[in-house]
Scaffold this motif. Structure first.
Motif, PDB file in Angstrom:
ATOM      1  N   LEU A 195       0.812  -1.212   0.000  1.00 41.35           N
ATOM      2  CA  LEU A 195       0.000   0.000   0.000  1.00 41.35           C
ATOM      3  C   LEU A 195       0.849   1.267   0.000  1.00 41.35           C
ATOM      4  N   LEU A 196       2.155   1.109   0.258  1.00 42.80           N
ATOM      5  CA  LEU A 196       3.059   2.251   0.277  1.00 42.80           C
ATOM      6  C   LEU A 196       4.041   2.144  -0.872  1.00 42.80           C
ATOM      7  N   PRO A 197       4.534   3.264  -1.378  1.00 44.72           N
ATOM      8  CA  PRO A 197       5.554   3.214  -2.435  1.00 44.72           C
ATOM      9  C   PRO A 197       6.783   2.451  -1.955  1.00 44.72           C
ATOM     10  N   GLU A 198       7.477   1.823  -2.888  1.00 43.68           N
ATOM     11  CA  GLU A 198       8.635   0.980  -2.560  1.00 43.68           C
ATOM     12  C   GLU A 198       9.728   1.729  -1.811  1.00 43.68           C
ATOM     13  N   ASN A 199       9.906   3.018  -2.077  1.00 41.46           N
ATOM     14  CA  ASN A 199      10.978   3.790  -1.452  1.00 41.46           C
ATOM     15  C   ASN A 199      10.528   4.530  -0.184  1.00 41.46           C
ATOM     16  N   THR A 200       9.417   4.152   0.411  1.00 43.90           N
ATOM     17  CA  THR A 200       8.911   4.799   1.620  1.00 43.90           C
ATOM     18  C   THR A 200       9.899   4.620   2.765  1.00 43.90           C
ATOM     19  N   LYS A 201      10.238   5.716   3.437  1.00 44.77           N
ATOM     20  CA  LYS A 201      11.175   5.678   4.560  1.00 44.77           C
ATOM     21  C   LYS A 201      10.489   5.948   5.892  1.00 44.77           C
ATOM     22  N   LEU A 202       9.385   6.662   5.885  1.00 43.72           N
ATOM     23  CA  LEU A 202       8.718   7.061   7.115  1.00 43.72           C
ATOM     24  C   LEU A 202       7.215   7.057   6.899  1.00 43.72           C
ATOM     25  N   ALA A 203       6.497   6.493   7.832  1.00 48.33           N
ATOM     26  CA  ALA A 203       5.039   6.480   7.740  1.00 48.33           C
ATOM     27  C   ALA A 203       4.453   6.691   9.129  1.00 48.33           C
ATOM     28  N   TYR A 204       3.369   7.410   9.206  1.00 50.07           N
ATOM     29  CA  TYR A 204       2.635   7.623  10.454  1.00 50.07           C
ATOM     30  C   TYR A 204       1.308   6.907  10.358  1.00 50.07           C
ATOM     31  N   CYS A 205       0.915   6.306  11.440  1.00 48.45           N
ATOM     32  CA  CYS A 205      -0.424   5.731  11.534  1.00 48.45           C
ATOM     33  C   CYS A 205      -1.191   6.597  12.518  1.00 48.45           C
ATOM     34  N   ILE A 206      -2.191   7.271  12.029  1.00 50.94           N
ATOM     35  CA  ILE A 206      -2.981   8.153  12.880  1.00 50.94           C
ATOM     36  C   ILE A 206      -4.364   7.540  13.007  1.00 50.94           C
ATOM     37  N   GLY A 207      -4.785   7.327  14.242  1.00 48.37           N
ATOM     38  CA  GLY A 207      -6.081   6.699  14.432  1.00 48.37           C
ATOM     39  C   GLY A 207      -6.715   7.064  15.755  1.00 48.37           C
ATOM     40  N   ALA A 208      -7.996   6.930  15.794  1.00 47.92           N
ATOM     41  CA  ALA A 208      -8.746   7.194  17.015  1.00 47.92           C
ATOM     42  C   ALA A 208      -8.596   6.019  17.982  1.00 47.92           C
ATOM     43  N   GLN A 209      -8.928   6.259  19.233  1.00 48.68           N
ATOM     44  CA  GLN A 209      -8.920   5.180  20.208  1.00 48.68           C
ATOM     45  C   GLN A 209      -9.914   4.107  19.774  1.00 48.68           C
ATOM     46  N   LYS A 210      -9.541   2.865  20.033  1.00 50.96           N
ATOM     47  CA  LYS A 210     -10.375   1.702  19.709  1.00 50.96           C
ATOM     48  C   LYS A 210     -10.608   1.544  18.204  1.00 50.96           C
ATOM     49  N   ALA A 211      -9.643   2.027  17.401  1.00 53.25           N
ATOM     50  CA  ALA A 211      -9.795   1.940  15.954  1.00 53.25           C
ATOM     51  C   ALA A 211      -8.869   0.896  15.332  1.00 53.25           C
ATOM     52  N   GLY A 212      -8.162   0.130  16.151  1.00 55.04           N
ATOM     53  CA  GLY A 212      -7.311  -0.927  15.636  1.00 55.04           C
ATOM     54  C   GLY A 212      -5.850  -0.559  15.498  1.00 55.04           C
ATOM     55  N   THR A 213      -5.437   0.600  16.010  1.00 56.70           N
ATOM     56  CA  THR A 213      -4.040   0.998  15.862  1.00 56.70           C
ATOM     57  C   THR A 213      -3.105   0.089  16.669  1.00 56.70           C
ATOM     58  N   THR A 214      -3.530  -0.411  17.815  1.00 56.03           N
ATOM     59  CA  THR A 214      -2.692  -1.321  18.594  1.00 56.03           C
ATOM     60  C   THR A 214      -2.491  -2.624  17.832  1.00 56.03           C
ATOM     61  N   TRP A 215      -3.537  -3.143  17.231  1.00 56.95           N
ATOM     62  CA  TRP A 215      -3.415  -4.355  16.421  1.00 56.95           C
ATOM     63  C   TRP A 215      -2.421  -4.124  15.275  1.00 56.95           C
ATOM     64  N   LEU A 216      -2.556  -2.995  14.596  1.00 58.65           N
ATOM     65  CA  LEU A 216      -1.658  -2.683  13.488  1.00 58.65           C
ATOM     66  C   LEU A 216      -0.220  -2.573  13.983  1.00 58.65           C
ATOM     67  N   TYR A 217      -0.018  -1.881  15.090  1.00 56.12           N
ATOM     68  CA  TYR A 217       1.314  -1.720  15.684  1.00 56.12           C
ATOM     69  C   TYR A 217       1.928  -3.074  16.006  1.00 56.12           C
ATOM     70  N   GLU A 218       1.182  -3.927  16.692  1.00 56.86           N
ATOM     71  CA  GLU A 218       1.695  -5.247  17.088  1.00 56.86           C
ATOM     72  C   GLU A 218       1.962  -6.129  15.864  1.00 56.86           C
ATOM     73  N   THR A 219       1.129  -6.032  14.864  1.00 53.73           N
ATOM     74  CA  THR A 219       1.306  -6.831  13.649  1.00 53.73           C
ATOM     75  C   THR A 219       2.551  -6.386  12.880  1.00 53.73           C
TER      76      THR A 219
END
Length: 92
Positions: free
Chosen positions: A5-29
């Motif tokens: 989902l990201l370009p091949e040369n991506t160096k930095l990405a932020y995941c911005i999400g609300a509480q209880k929106a699955g960001t912990t699952w994404l982080y752990e995965t």
């Protein structure tokens, strides 16, 4: 072929999400990958400082660092480990 989902040369990405929106699952995965580096703190709070309040936030963090540094003692132990961990996280 894996879907990317990201370009091949991506160096930095932020995941911005609300509480209880699955960001912990994404982080752990994503954390299981050896190709991705994470900071010590999961929630960096870069974008939640109210305009004009950044100096107050900085001063608060510096005062916390000074207080913890004064509490360090010369011998090893759990209290020092905790204080050093917090100091390291604040410095990061």
């Amino acid at each position: 072929m894996a879907l990317s989902l990201l370009p091949e040369n991506t160096k930095l990405a932020y995941c911005i999400g609300a509480q209880k929106a699955g960001t912990t699952w994404l982080y752990e995965t994503l954390r299981t990958s050896s190709q991705i580096h994470f900071s010590r703190s999961k929630e960096l709070h870069y974008f939640n400082v109210i305009a004009g309040k950044s100096d107050q936030v900085y001063d608060l963090r510096m005062n916390t660092v000074k207080t913890l540094a004064k509490e360090l003692v010369s011998e090893r132990g759990p209290k020092n480990r905790r204080n050093l961990r917090v100091l390291s996280e604040l410095a990061d």
